[in-house]
Design a protein around this motif. Structure first.
Motif, PDB file in Angstrom:
ATOM      1  N   CYS A   1       0.842  -1.188   0.000  1.00 59.67           N
ATOM      2  CA  CYS A   1       0.000   0.000   0.000  1.00 59.67           C
ATOM      3  C   CYS A   1       0.881   1.243   0.000  1.00 59.67           C
ATOM      4  CB  CYS A   1      -0.979  -0.023   1.160  1.00 59.67           C
ATOM      5  SG  CYS A   1      -0.420   0.677   2.693  1.00 59.67           S
ATOM      6  N   PRO A   2       0.345   2.351  -0.488  1.00 57.48           N
ATOM      7  CA  PRO A   2       1.108   3.595  -0.488  1.00 57.48           C
ATOM      8  C   PRO A   2       1.454   4.020   0.937  1.00 57.48           C
ATOM      9  CG  PRO A   2      -0.870   3.809  -1.840  1.00 57.48           C
ATOM     10  CD  PRO A   2      -0.968   2.511  -1.098  1.00 57.48           C
ATOM     11  N   GLN A   3       2.582   4.660   1.084  1.00 55.95           N
ATOM     12  CA  GLN A   3       3.076   5.100   2.393  1.00 55.95           C
ATOM     13  C   GLN A   3       2.015   5.914   3.152  1.00 55.95           C
ATOM     14  OE1 GLN A   3       6.051   4.342   3.790  1.00 55.95           O
ATOM     15  NE2 GLN A   3       5.586   5.509   5.625  1.00 55.95           N
ATOM     16  N   GLU A   4       1.318   6.792   2.427  1.00 52.48           N
ATOM     17  CA  GLU A   4       0.343   7.673   3.080  1.00 52.48           C
ATOM     18  C   GLU A   4      -0.911   6.929   3.548  1.00 52.48           C
ATOM     19  OE1 GLU A   4      -0.296   7.994  -1.388  1.00 52.48           O
ATOM     20  OE2 GLU A   4       1.439   7.998  -0.064  1.00 52.48           O
ATOM     21  N   GLU A   5      -1.083   5.687   3.125  1.00 57.38           N
ATOM     22  CA  GLU A   5      -2.250   4.902   3.528  1.00 57.38           C
ATOM     23  C   GLU A   5      -1.939   3.865   4.599  1.00 57.38           C
ATOM     24  OE1 GLU A   5      -5.504   5.208   2.670  1.00 57.38           O
ATOM     25  OE2 GLU A   5      -4.896   7.046   1.672  1.00 57.38           O
ATOM     26  N   ARG A   6      -0.678   3.762   4.996  1.00 54.50           N
ATOM     27  CA  ARG A   6      -0.276   2.730   5.965  1.00 54.50           C
ATOM     28  C   ARG A   6      -1.086   2.792   7.259  1.00 54.50           C
ATOM     29  NH1 ARG A   6       6.000   1.530   6.344  1.00 54.50           N
ATOM     30  NH2 ARG A   6       5.870  -0.152   4.844  1.00 54.50           N
ATOM     31  N   SER A   7      -1.201   3.965   7.813  1.00 51.07           N
ATOM     32  CA  SER A   7      -1.924   4.116   9.081  1.00 51.07           C
ATOM     33  C   SER A   7      -3.374   3.669   8.947  1.00 51.07           C
ATOM     34  CB  SER A   7      -1.849   5.578   9.534  1.00 51.07           C
ATOM     35  OG  SER A   7      -2.577   5.765  10.711  1.00 51.07           O
ATOM     36  N   ASN A   8      -4.024   4.069   7.855  1.00 49.74           N
ATOM     37  CA  ASN A   8      -5.413   3.665   7.627  1.00 49.74           C
ATOM     38  C   ASN A   8      -5.536   2.163   7.457  1.00 49.74           C
ATOM     39  OD1 ASN A   8      -6.354   6.300   7.741  1.00 49.74           O
ATOM     40  ND2 ASN A   8      -6.251   6.595   5.536  1.00 49.74           N
ATOM     41  N   LEU A   9      -4.589   1.566   6.748  1.00 48.00           N
ATOM     42  CA  LEU A   9      -4.616   0.121   6.532  1.00 48.00           C
ATOM     43  C   LEU A   9      -4.442  -0.637   7.848  1.00 48.00           C
ATOM     44  CD1 LEU A   9      -4.731  -2.355   4.700  1.00 48.00           C
ATOM     45  CD2 LEU A   9      -2.273  -2.087   4.336  1.00 48.00           C
ATOM     46  N   VAL A  10      -3.506  -0.190   8.666  1.00 50.63           N
ATOM     47  CA  VAL A  10      -3.279  -0.840   9.963  1.00 50.63           C
ATOM     48  C   VAL A  10      -4.529  -0.695  10.838  1.00 50.63           C
ATOM     49  CG1 VAL A  10      -1.914  -0.731  12.085  1.00 50.63           C
ATOM     50  CG2 VAL A  10      -0.768  -0.645   9.862  1.00 50.63           C
ATOM     51  N   SER A  11      -5.144   0.480  10.823  1.00 54.47           N
ATOM     52  CA  SER A  11      -6.371   0.687  11.602  1.00 54.47           C
ATOM     53  C   SER A  11      -7.490  -0.212  11.106  1.00 54.47           C
ATOM     54  CB  SER A  11      -6.820   2.149  11.523  1.00 54.47           C
ATOM     55  OG  SER A  11      -5.891   2.982  12.147  1.00 54.47           O
TER      56      SER A  11
END
Length: 107
Positions: A20-30
């Motif tokens: 996933c794109p770096q900027e979406e990592r937090s959303n993906l983990v959540s």
């Protein structure tokens, strides 16, 4: 994409590596944590057996909640949120399909 764009999440005691794109990592983990929690709730109820069935029930429950919130005029989900949810569900479907194919090959 390079492996540096890969995020490893744990869902129902299994690890999944997702690009996933770096900027979406937090959303993906959540999202993974949320899904893991929902799947654990379903598994602990004892009414559904099997990771695939638990995943489907979790997806249905999450989708139901999303659609219910969209019907309420005071809490309208944005098009971006709907698109992100669809994207995440597609990723989960892809991982589950890949995991299912791997399980069949192991049999």
């Amino acid at each position: 994409m390079s492996s540096s764009n890969s995020v490893t999440v744990q869902i129902l005691d299994k690890e999944y590596s997702i690009i996933c794109p770096q900027e979406e990592r937090s959303n993906l983990v959540s999202a993974a944590r949320y899904l893991d929690g929902k799947m654990r709730e379903i598994r602990s109820s004892g009414k559904v057996i099997g990771a695939d069935r638990i995943a489907v029930m979790a997806a249905l429950n999450i989708t139901h909640d999303l659609l219910h919130r969209q019907e309420r005029p005071d809490v309208q989900a944005s098009a971006t949120t709907r698109e992100q949810v669809r994207d995440l569900l597609e990723r989960v479907d892809l991982v589950l399909a890949t995991d299912s194919d791997t399980s069949k090959a192991d049999s």
